[in-house]
Structure formats: structure tokens, C-alpha cells
Design a protein around this motif. Structure first.
Motif, PDB file in Angstrom:
ATOM      1  N   LEU A 110      -6.124 -13.105   1.665  1.00 55.42           N
ATOM      2  CA  LEU A 110      -6.508 -13.349   0.269  1.00 55.42           C
ATOM      3  C   LEU A 110      -8.032 -13.378   0.153  1.00 55.42           C
ATOM      4  CD1 LEU A 110      -4.875 -14.874  -2.458  1.00 55.42           C
ATOM      5  CD2 LEU A 110      -6.750 -16.350  -1.830  1.00 55.42           C
TER       6      LEU A 110
ATOM      7  N   LYS B 219      -0.511 -14.532  -6.179  1.00 54.30           N
ATOM      8  CA  LYS B 219      -1.964 -14.385  -6.305  1.00 54.30           C
ATOM      9  C   LYS B 219      -2.466 -13.241  -5.428  1.00 54.30           C
ATOM     10  CE  LYS B 219      -6.299 -16.855  -6.295  1.00 54.30           C
ATOM     11  NZ  LYS B 219      -6.968 -18.133  -6.268  1.00 54.30           N
ATOM     12  N   LEU B 220      -1.970 -13.161  -4.198  1.00 51.92           N
ATOM     13  CA  LEU B 220      -2.377 -12.086  -3.296  1.00 51.92           C
ATOM     14  C   LEU B 220      -1.866 -10.743  -3.803  1.00 51.92           C
ATOM     15  CD1 LEU B 220      -3.715 -11.020  -0.771  1.00 51.92           C
ATOM     16  CD2 LEU B 220      -1.698 -11.718   0.545  1.00 51.92           C
TER      17      LEU B 220
ATOM     18  N   GLU C 175      -1.991 -15.444   5.299  1.00 49.84           N
ATOM     19  CA  GLU C 175      -2.022 -15.078   3.884  1.00 49.84           C
ATOM     20  C   GLU C 175      -3.340 -15.503   3.250  1.00 49.84           C
ATOM     21  OE1 GLU C 175       1.470 -16.849   2.173  1.00 49.84           O
ATOM     22  OE2 GLU C 175       2.790 -15.258   2.900  1.00 49.84           O
TER      23      GLU C 175
END
Length: 88
Positions: free
Chosen positions: A18, A49-50, A14
Motif C-alpha cells: 500500500l 483501499k489497496l 499488504e
């Protein structure tokens, strides 16, 4: 112990994606954005956030593609010297 290792792997992936999407947004390069989005699609249940960056990248791709379509239309109108195509 296996669960911890698996979780660490997911978090690392992740984080990698990102950074990849962030860099693609900064580059504002269509091919880079599409490539980063391809990698991002493989992340199941991306963190907030991603997910936000993915949305921003998709919007940027749409904007760039729209701009390229306008440019292509203007170039074609100029090439054919079509005043009606330039004014519509």
C-alpha cells in the motif's frame, strides 16, 4: 499461534505494498508505477483501499503512456517537418 503470525505477515505485506503504490502514484514516474504494480499483483485479495490505489496507478500508467505516445508522434512530425502529421 501460527495462524496469528501468518495473518500478521499478510497484513504487513499488504501495508508495505500500500505504501509502495501510494509513493509511486505521488511520484508520477512510469517505471516506479510499473514496479509497484508488479508487487501489488502478488497480493491476493487486496483490501479495498489497496485495490483502489492499484486501479488509480493503472489508470495513471495508461495516461502517461498515452502522453508519451503523443509526444513521440509530435517529435517525429516536427523532425520530418510534416504539417499533416501535426494537424491530425
Amino acid at each position: 499461534m501460527k495462524e496469528g503470525s501468518a495473518l500478521l505477515k499478510v497484513l504487513q505485506e499488504e501495508n508495505r505494498v500500500l505504501k509502495l503504490v501510494s509513493a509511486a502514484i505521488e511520484s508520477q514516474n512510469l517505471a516506479t508505477l510499473k514496479s509497484a504494480l508488479g508487487h501489488a499483483e502478488k497480493v491476493s485479495s487486496p483490501p479495498a483501499k489497496l485495490a483502489s490505489l492499484i486501479k488509480e496507478a493503472k489508470e495513471m500508467v495508461q495516461k502517461i503512456e498515452a502522453e508519451l505516445a503523443v509526444i513521440a508522434g509530435l517529435q517525429e512530425a516536427a523532425k520530418t517537418r510534416s504539417l499533416s502529421s501535426l494537424t491530425t
